[in-house]
Design an enzyme around this catalytic site. Structure first.
Site, PDB file in Angstrom:
ATOM      1  N   GLY A   1       0.804  -1.224   0.000  1.00 56.18           N
ATOM      2  CA  GLY A   1       0.000   0.000   0.000  1.00 56.18           C
ATOM      3  C   GLY A   1       0.836   1.273   0.000  1.00 56.18           C
TER       4      GLY A   1
ATOM      5  N   ASP B   1       5.019  -1.579 -13.827  1.00 59.15           N
ATOM      6  CA  ASP B   1       5.420  -2.219 -12.575  1.00 59.15           C
ATOM      7  C   ASP B   1       5.849  -3.663 -12.802  1.00 59.15           C
ATOM      8  OD1 ASP B   1       4.610   0.196 -11.641  1.00 59.15           O
ATOM      9  OD2 ASP B   1       2.783  -0.522 -10.682  1.00 59.15           O
TER      10      ASP B   1
ATOM     11  N   TYR C   1      -7.571   6.431 -10.629  1.00 62.39           N
ATOM     12  CA  TYR C   1      -6.609   5.951 -11.632  1.00 62.39           C
ATOM     13  C   TYR C   1      -7.351   5.635 -12.930  1.00 62.39           C
ATOM     14  CZ  TYR C   1      -2.867   3.135 -13.696  1.00 62.39           C
ATOM     15  OH  TYR C   1      -1.899   2.632 -14.535  1.00 62.39           O
TER      16      TYR C   1
HETATM   17  C1  GAF Z   1       0.628   2.492 -11.041  1.00 65.67           C
HETATM   18  C2  GAF Z   1       0.324   1.572 -12.219  1.00 65.67           C
HETATM   19  F1  GAF Z   1       0.248   0.263 -11.802  1.00 65.67           F
HETATM   20  C3  GAF Z   1       1.372   1.703 -13.314  1.00 65.67           C
HETATM   21  O1  GAF Z   1       1.008   0.918 -14.424  1.00 65.67           O
HETATM   22  C4  GAF Z   1       1.576   3.162 -13.702  1.00 65.67           C
HETATM   23  O2  GAF Z   1       0.510   3.613 -14.506  1.00 65.67           O
HETATM   24  C5  GAF Z   1       1.747   4.040 -12.469  1.00 65.67           C
HETATM   25  O3  GAF Z   1       0.720   3.834 -11.513  1.00 65.67           O
HETATM   26  C6  GAF Z   1       1.762   5.499 -12.820  1.00 65.67           C
HETATM   27  O4  GAF Z   1       2.874   5.787 -13.603  1.00 65.67           O
HETATM   28  O5  GAF Z   1       1.804   2.101 -10.408  1.00 65.67           O
END
Ligand code: GAF
Length: 394
Positions: free
Chosen positions: A123, A175, A227
């Site tokens: 988190g 990531d 997001y």
């Molecule tokens: C999170 C998402 F998992 C990544 O894919 C990326 O979009 C990031 O936010 C923002 O750069 O970690």
């Protein structure tokens, strides 16, 4: 050997009363620069943390997968009937999602017992999910003897599919790419459109510098919806511009003039200018000018705060306090809405920068932050269990 790697073998043996067949681990990450660009087919530049998630596995004679989590001190079992998106939730959903994604790709995943231990803070925006996905994926591929059919280069997309389609989080591919592909002493320059990868040397110590990570402990508030909203605004903007993704914007001013509302214009401005900043930072690192990247990190923070609107008070205060105390650059890292700040500091200034952030947080009555210095570390790696001890790397 990281602490989780040291714990996982003995933990597996205690839980299942036999030895694991293979042990893998994958790291968390911080993103140096290139934020919210991955799902816009842009550029990113993450590096792996020393903090790792370790997974030990062995085949099971029962037609099911059982996963024990050290953090939860709990086992969860799932089977073929759970191989439909969303059937497993919580932490086990990430594991089931990986099994599902592999099977969807036509890979025969052996039934297995797994144990998971992690040093990646959960988190905190340090990609504990991707570390879990990639370590589980690597371990199951190894256990099944199918590495030739599932080479490392395919892991990020498979792990991302697990998270997008099974868990239901619309993340990009940064990531999982960091967890799978990063190299010690390097940042991973990834073109998310072509999937081209370059390992860019990233070593700060010889320049008398360090990357200080500030975990603000600000929890990710409403992250998933916010997001997803950022992502869909970008997709709508690309549609309005008649291009496949915001990567294809080559005249920013002209593109902005064609967009219907201010929010959309600001989101696009962030993405397009952020791609440019990544290229500039990569150029500086290639020419050995790491100390000069600071202002670009700070410019990214301003853009994420003002145009992309993914910062929160704790992130802004940490950045301002770090810069005022002499950091060469600072910014939030990861998706935002909480999580961590990275600050490029002279090694000699690390403590005074940390103290300044602690004081600023106390003045705002924020929860006390925590700190560590991050050195670019290795991506997913195996450790073979030999004579009761874990040794070796890939
Ligand atoms: C999170 C998402 F998992 C990544 O894919 C990326 O979009 C990031 O936010 C923002 O750069 O970690």
């Amino acid at each position: 050997m990281t602490p989780a790697l040291g714990r996982i073998g003995p933990a597996f043996s205690t839980v299942y009363r036999h030895e694991p067949a293979v042990v893998w681990s994958a790291p968390g990450r911080v993103n140096l620069i290139g934020e919210h660009t991955d799902y816009n087919a842009g550029f990113v530049l993450p590096f792996a943390l020393p903090h790792r998630t370790a997974v030990a596995v062995a085949r099971s004679e029962r037609p099911e997968w059982t996963v024990w989590s050290e953090a939860e001190d709990q086992s969860v079992t799932f089977g073929a009937a759970d191989m439909a998106p969303g059937r497993m939730s919580g932490w086990a959903g990430y594991v089931a999602g990986v099994v599902w994604a592999l099977r969807e790709a036509g890979i025969d995943v052996p039934f297995a017992r797994l144990a998971v231990a992690s040093d990646v803070p959960i988190g905190a925006g340090l990609s504990s999910s991707a570390a879990l996905e990639c370590s589980v994926l690597a371990a199951l591929v190894d256990l099944g003897g199918v590495s030739h059919r599932v080479p490392v280069a395919t892991w990020p997309a498979l792990a991302q599919r697990a998270e997008n389609a099974y868990v239901g989080v619309p993340c990009g591919i940064m990531d999982q790419s960091a967890a799978a592909l990063c190299r010690r002493g390097h940042a991973l320059f990834l073109d998310c459109r072509s999937q081209a990868v370059e390992q860019v040397p990233f070593e700060l110590e010889s320049a008398g510098l360090a990357m200080l990570i500030v975990d603000t402990h600000a929890s990710h508030r409403h992250t998933k919806n916010d997001y997803a909203a950022r992502r869909s605004t970008c997709e709508a903007a690309a549609l309005a511009l008649g291009i496949p993704s915001l990567r294809e914007v080559d005249d920013l001013a002209a593109a902005l003039a064609r967009l219907p509302d201010d929010v959309m214009r600001r989101r696009v401005r962030h993405v397009v200018t952020e791609n440019q900043r990544v290229l500039t930072v990569v150029g500086l690192l290639r020419s050995g000018a790491a100390p000069e990247i600071g202002p670009l990190l700070s410019a990214t923070h301003d853009s994420l705060r003002d145009d992309y609107e993914v910062t929160v008070g704790e992130l802004n205060v940490a950045v301002e306090a770090a810069l005022a105390a002499g950091a060469l650059g600072a910014r939030m890292t990861g998706g935002g809405f909480g999580g961590c700040v990275i600050a490029l500091v002279k090694i000699a200034d690390s403590d005074s920068v940390a103290d300044a952030v602690i004081s600023a947080f106390a003045a705002k009555r924020f929860a006390a932050p925590s700190f560590f210095v991050a050195t670019p570390s290795e991506g997913a790696a195996s450790s073979l269990r030999v004579a009761g001890s874990l040794g070796g790397a890939r």
